[in-house]
Design a protein around this motif. Structure first.
Motif, short mmCIF file in Angstrom:
data_model
loop_
_atom_site.label_atom_id
_atom_site.label_comp_id
_atom_site.label_asym_id
_atom_site.label_seq_id
_atom_site.Cartn_x
_atom_site.Cartn_y
_atom_site.Cartn_z
N ILE A 52 2.34 32.63 58.60
CA ILE A 52 3.61 32.16 58.89
C ILE A 52 3.73 30.46 58.60
N ARG A 53 2.91 30.00 59.30
CA ARG A 53 2.72 28.39 59.08
C ARG A 53 2.18 28.03 57.80
N SER A 54 1.55 28.83 57.23
CA SER A 54 0.71 28.65 55.87
C SER A 54 1.99 28.75 55.01
N LEU A 55 2.89 29.45 54.92
CA LEU A 55 3.99 29.67 53.99
C LEU A 55 4.91 28.46 54.28
N LYS A 56 5.07 27.78 55.20
CA LYS A 56 5.78 26.67 55.60
C LYS A 56 5.13 25.46 54.79
N ALA A 57 3.63 25.55 54.99
CA ALA A 57 2.95 24.45 54.66
C ALA A 57 3.07 24.54 52.97
N LEU A 58 3.05 25.62 52.45
CA LEU A 58 3.19 25.75 51.03
C LEU A 58 4.67 25.28 50.50
N LYS A 68 1.47 21.69 40.77
CA LYS A 68 0.08 22.09 41.27
C LYS A 68 -0.02 23.58 41.85
N ASN A 69 -1.20 24.20 41.57
CA ASN A 69 -1.39 25.58 41.92
C ASN A 69 -1.65 25.43 43.52
N ALA A 70 -0.89 26.21 44.12
CA ALA A 70 -1.02 26.23 45.60
C ALA A 70 -0.74 27.56 45.98
N TYR A 71 -1.25 28.11 47.22
CA TYR A 71 -1.28 29.43 47.67
C TYR A 71 -1.06 29.33 49.17
N SER A 72 -0.58 30.53 49.72
CA SER A 72 -0.54 30.82 51.39
C SER A 72 -1.27 32.06 51.46
#
Length: 80
Positions: A52-58, A68-72
């Protein structure tokens, strides 16, 4: 990290389990906006406990670096 994506753990300091199996950066979501320059060039994978927080970080990261290429990591540390 050379030859792969940079893993960024956005959990707060002290959250368990510790992630010792993979080289990574620990930048809590609460300070990510101020520390984005600490993330090296290249692909980035954000992770947290459950995803959940990684989606917010993304979302925060893509606002600043839209090309940039970024993922959760789906499922977070619990899925490893």
């Amino acid at each position: 990290m050379q030859g792969g994506a940079t893993l960024v753990d956005v959990r707060e300091y002290g959250e368990m389990p510790e992630m010792n199996a993979y080289p990574h950066l620990r930048i809590p979501l609460s300070v990510l906006q101020d520390k984005m320059n600490d993330i090296p060039e290249g692909d980035v994978v954000f992770l947290c406990q459950s995803g959940i927080r990684s989606l917010k970080a993304l979302a925060l990261f893509r606002q600043q670096y839209p090309v940039k290429n970024a993922y959760s990591l789906k499922g977070g540390v619990s899925a490893l």
